[in-house]
Design a protein around this motif. Structure first.
Motif, PDB file in Angstrom:
ATOM      1  N   SER A   5      26.411  48.257  27.943  1.00 36.84           N
ATOM      2  CA  SER A   5      27.187  47.020  27.989  1.00 36.84           C
ATOM      3  C   SER A   5      28.220  47.052  29.110  1.00 36.84           C
ATOM      4  O   SER A   5      28.478  46.029  29.753  1.00 36.84           O
ATOM      5  N   LEU A   6      28.803  48.231  29.368  1.00 38.78           N
ATOM      6  CA  LEU A   6      29.789  48.336  30.444  1.00 38.78           C
ATOM      7  C   LEU A   6      29.138  48.172  31.808  1.00 38.78           C
ATOM      8  O   LEU A   6      29.703  47.547  32.714  1.00 38.78           O
ATOM      9  N   ILE A   7      27.950  48.716  31.944  1.00 37.30           N
ATOM     10  CA  ILE A   7      27.229  48.579  33.215  1.00 37.30           C
ATOM     11  C   ILE A   7      26.846  47.123  33.447  1.00 37.30           C
ATOM     12  O   ILE A   7      26.984  46.596  34.560  1.00 37.30           O
ATOM     13  N   GLN A   8      26.401  46.437  32.397  1.00 36.14           N
ATOM     14  CA  GLN A   8      26.041  45.024  32.522  1.00 36.14           C
ATOM     15  C   GLN A   8      27.268  44.170  32.836  1.00 36.14           C
ATOM     16  O   GLN A   8      27.189  43.211  33.603  1.00 36.14           O
ATOM     17  N   ARG A   9      28.405  44.530  32.256  1.00 39.44           N
ATOM     18  CA  ARG A   9      29.644  43.803  32.527  1.00 39.44           C
ATOM     19  C   ARG A   9      30.025  43.924  34.000  1.00 39.44           C
ATOM     20  O   ARG A   9      30.462  42.959  34.623  1.00 39.44           O
ATOM     21  N   GLU A  10      29.844  45.118  34.562  1.00 31.12           N
ATOM     22  CA  GLU A  10      30.142  45.320  35.979  1.00 31.12           C
ATOM     23  C   GLU A  10      29.201  44.501  36.862  1.00 31.12           C
ATOM     24  O   GLU A  10      29.618  43.947  37.875  1.00 31.12           O
ATOM     25  N   LYS A  11      27.939  44.416  36.476  1.00 25.69           N
ATOM     26  CA  LYS A  11      26.987  43.612  37.254  1.00 25.69           C
ATOM     27  C   LYS A  11      27.377  42.139  37.221  1.00 25.69           C
ATOM     28  O   LYS A  11      27.291  41.433  38.227  1.00 25.69           O
ATOM     29  N   LYS A  12      27.825  41.680  36.062  1.00 21.88           N
ATOM     30  CA  LYS A  12      28.262  40.290  35.920  1.00 21.88           C
ATOM     31  C   LYS A  12      29.484  40.022  36.802  1.00 21.88           C
ATOM     32  O   LYS A  12      29.561  38.993  37.484  1.00 21.88           O
ATOM     33  N   ARG A  13      30.422  40.969  36.825  1.00 19.73           N
ATOM     34  CA  ARG A  13      31.610  40.819  37.667  1.00 19.73           C
ATOM     35  C   ARG A  13      31.236  40.787  39.137  1.00 19.73           C
ATOM     36  O   ARG A  13      31.814  40.034  39.920  1.00 19.73           O
ATOM     37  N   LYS A  14      30.277  41.602  39.526  1.00 18.91           N
ATOM     38  CA  LYS A  14      29.843  41.643  40.923  1.00 18.91           C
ATOM     39  C   LYS A  14      29.246  40.298  41.340  1.00 18.91           C
ATOM     40  O   LYS A  14      29.535  39.789  42.423  1.00 18.91           O
ATOM     41  N   LYS A  15      28.423  39.712  40.461  1.00 17.77           N
ATOM     42  CA  LYS A  15      27.838  38.404  40.761  1.00 17.77           C
ATOM     43  C   LYS A  15      28.911  37.332  40.882  1.00 17.77           C
ATOM     44  O   LYS A  15      28.873  36.493  41.789  1.00 17.77           O
ATOM     45  N   LEU A  16      29.877  37.341  39.961  1.00 15.33           N
ATOM     46  CA  LEU A  16      30.955  36.351  40.011  1.00 15.33           C
ATOM     47  C   LEU A  16      31.797  36.514  41.271  1.00 15.33           C
ATOM     48  O   LEU A  16      32.204  35.527  41.886  1.00 15.33           O
ATOM     49  N   GLN A  18      30.843  37.668  44.152  1.00 14.79           N
ATOM     50  CA  GLN A  18      30.083  37.173  45.298  1.00 14.79           C
ATOM     51  C   GLN A  18      30.016  35.647  45.300  1.00 14.79           C
ATOM     52  O   GLN A  18      30.050  35.015  46.351  1.00 14.79           O
ATOM     53  N   LYS A  19      29.939  35.057  44.119  1.00 13.22           N
ATOM     54  CA  LYS A  19      29.837  33.605  44.013  1.00 13.22           C
ATOM     55  C   LYS A  19      31.116  32.910  44.469  1.00 13.22           C
ATOM     56  O   LYS A  19      31.075  31.905  45.174  1.00 13.22           O
ATOM     57  N   TYR A  20      32.272  33.446  44.081  1.00 15.81           N
ATOM     58  CA  TYR A  20      33.551  32.799  44.365  1.00 15.81           C
ATOM     59  C   TYR A  20      34.286  33.397  45.559  1.00 15.81           C
ATOM     60  O   TYR A  20      35.432  33.037  45.821  1.00 15.81           O
ATOM     61  N   HIS A  21      33.646  34.288  46.288  1.00 18.89           N
ATOM     62  CA  HIS A  21      34.315  34.973  47.396  1.00 18.89           C
ATOM     63  C   HIS A  21      34.832  33.997  48.456  1.00 18.89           C
ATOM     64  O   HIS A  21      35.992  34.068  48.868  1.00 18.89           O
ATOM     65  N   LEU A  22      33.986  33.095  48.897  1.00 20.28           N
ATOM     66  CA  LEU A  22      34.385  32.166  49.961  1.00 20.28           C
ATOM     67  C   LEU A  22      35.462  31.194  49.487  1.00 20.28           C
ATOM     68  O   LEU A  22      36.393  30.872  50.239  1.00 20.28           O
ATOM     69  N   ILE A  23      35.358  30.733  48.255  1.00 20.16           N
ATOM     70  CA  ILE A  23      36.359  29.809  47.714  1.00 20.16           C
ATOM     71  C   ILE A  23      37.714  30.502  47.636  1.00 20.16           C
ATOM     72  O   ILE A  23      38.740  29.958  48.052  1.00 20.16           O
ATOM     73  N   LEU A  47      43.795  28.470  42.564  1.00 16.76           N
ATOM     74  CA  LEU A  47      43.382  29.870  42.614  1.00 16.76           C
ATOM     75  C   LEU A  47      43.344  30.480  41.213  1.00 16.76           C
ATOM     76  O   LEU A  47      42.438  31.242  40.876  1.00 16.76           O
ATOM     77  N   GLN A  48      44.305  30.113  40.388  1.00 18.13           N
ATOM     78  CA  GLN A  48      44.347  30.644  39.029  1.00 18.13           C
ATOM     79  C   GLN A  48      43.284  30.027  38.133  1.00 18.13           C
ATOM     80  O   GLN A  48      42.952  30.592  37.091  1.00 18.13           O
ATOM     81  N   SER A  49      42.746  28.882  38.531  1.00 18.40           N
ATOM     82  CA  SER A  49      41.711  28.253  37.712  1.00 18.40           C
ATOM     83  C   SER A  49      40.345  28.930  37.888  1.00 18.40           C
ATOM     84  O   SER A  49      39.439  28.697  37.095  1.00 18.40           O
ATOM     85  N   LEU A  50      40.214  29.770  38.916  1.00 18.08           N
ATOM     86  CA  LEU A  50      38.966  30.516  39.098  1.00 18.08           C
ATOM     87  C   LEU A  50      38.842  31.567  37.990  1.00 18.08           C
ATOM     88  O   LEU A  50      39.844  32.013  37.433  1.00 18.08           O
ATOM     89  N   PRO A  51      37.630  31.979  37.661  1.00 18.30           N
ATOM     90  CA  PRO A  51      37.467  33.002  36.617  1.00 18.30           C
ATOM     91  C   PRO A  51      38.148  34.316  37.002  1.00 18.30           C
ATOM     92  O   PRO A  51      38.147  34.701  38.168  1.00 18.30           O
ATOM     93  N   SER A  54      36.164  37.042  38.764  1.00 16.12           N
ATOM     94  CA  SER A  54      35.699  36.806  40.129  1.00 16.12           C
ATOM     95  C   SER A  54      36.623  37.460  41.155  1.00 16.12           C
ATOM     96  O   SER A  54      36.331  37.431  42.347  1.00 16.12           O
ATOM     97  N   ALA A  55      37.712  38.058  40.709  1.00  8.79           N
ATOM     98  CA  ALA A  55      38.630  38.738  41.623  1.00  8.79           C
ATOM     99  C   ALA A  55      38.054  40.099  42.015  1.00  8.79           C
ATOM    100  O   ALA A  55      37.521  40.822  41.169  1.00  8.79           O
ATOM    101  N   PRO A  56      38.139  40.459  43.292  1.00  9.69           N
ATOM    102  CA  PRO A  56      37.561  41.738  43.719  1.00  9.69           C
ATOM    103  C   PRO A  56      38.269  42.952  43.126  1.00  9.69           C
ATOM    104  O   PRO A  56      37.680  44.028  43.039  1.00  9.69           O
ATOM    105  N   THR A  57      39.507  42.797  42.686  1.00  6.53           N
ATOM    106  CA  THR A  57      40.212  43.936  42.097  1.00  6.53           C
ATOM    107  C   THR A  57      39.684  44.292  40.716  1.00  6.53           C
ATOM    108  O   THR A  57      39.975  45.375  40.207  1.00  6.53           O
ATOM    109  N   ARG A  58      38.914  43.407  40.107  1.00 11.20           N
ATOM    110  CA  ARG A  58      38.365  43.692  38.785  1.00 11.20           C
ATOM    111  C   ARG A  58      37.124  44.580  38.852  1.00 11.20           C
ATOM    112  O   ARG A  58      36.679  45.106  37.836  1.00 11.20           O
ATOM    113  N   LEU A  59      36.561  44.732  40.043  1.00  8.29           N
ATOM    114  CA  LEU A  59      35.367  45.558  40.193  1.00  8.29           C
ATOM    115  C   LEU A  59      35.729  47.034  40.105  1.00  8.29           C
ATOM    116  O   LEU A  59      36.809  47.454  40.506  1.00  8.29           O
ATOM    117  N   ARG A  60      34.798  47.814  39.615  1.00 10.54           N
ATOM    118  CA  ARG A  60      35.006  49.251  39.465  1.00 10.54           C
ATOM    119  C   ARG A  60      33.808  49.966  40.076  1.00 10.54           C
ATOM    120  O   ARG A  60      32.663  49.614  39.790  1.00 10.54           O
TER     121      ARG A  60
END
Length: 100
Positions: A5-16, A18-23, A47-51, A54-60
């Motif tokens: 579940s932790l690995i899947q959570r990280e994959k989900k964060r990575k996708k988010l 990448q999706k919101y990076h440009l915004i 900026l705070q309304s984004l998930p 989706s912040a890059p600091t949340r990635l591990r």
């Protein structure tokens, strides 16, 4: 081995991320361009309304073999004990055990 579940959570964060990076980047650039405080607040609200995830600091960084979140070597994307095992069995070309 990390929980699946932790690995899947990280994959989900990575996708988010990448999706919101440009915004996220464009909003941060707008903050630096604007001089009025009221306009900056509006941009901060956007900026705070984004998930949060989706912040890059949340990635591990995780070991790609075991999913271990700590003691990772960036060059190899492996955790320390897996890296050591691979070096001992000569699975990493050019890497040697240190001895002094």
């Amino acid at each position: 081995m990390a929980r699946k579940s932790l690995i899947q959570r990280e994959k989900k964060r990575k996708k988010l991320e990448q999706k919101y990076h440009l915004i996220r980047r464009s909003l941060k650039q707008e903050i630096h361009k604007v001089s009025l405080l009221s306009e900056k607040r509006e941009i901060y609200v956007k900026l705070q309304s984004l998930p949060r995830n989706s912040a890059p600091t949340r990635l591990r960084r995780r070991c790609f073999m075991t999913g271990r979140p700590r003691a990772n070597y960036r060059d190899f994307e492996l955790s320390g004990h897996i890296l050591r095992e691979m070096v001992e069995t000569c699975l990493l070309p050019g890497a040697m055990r240190s001895s002094w």
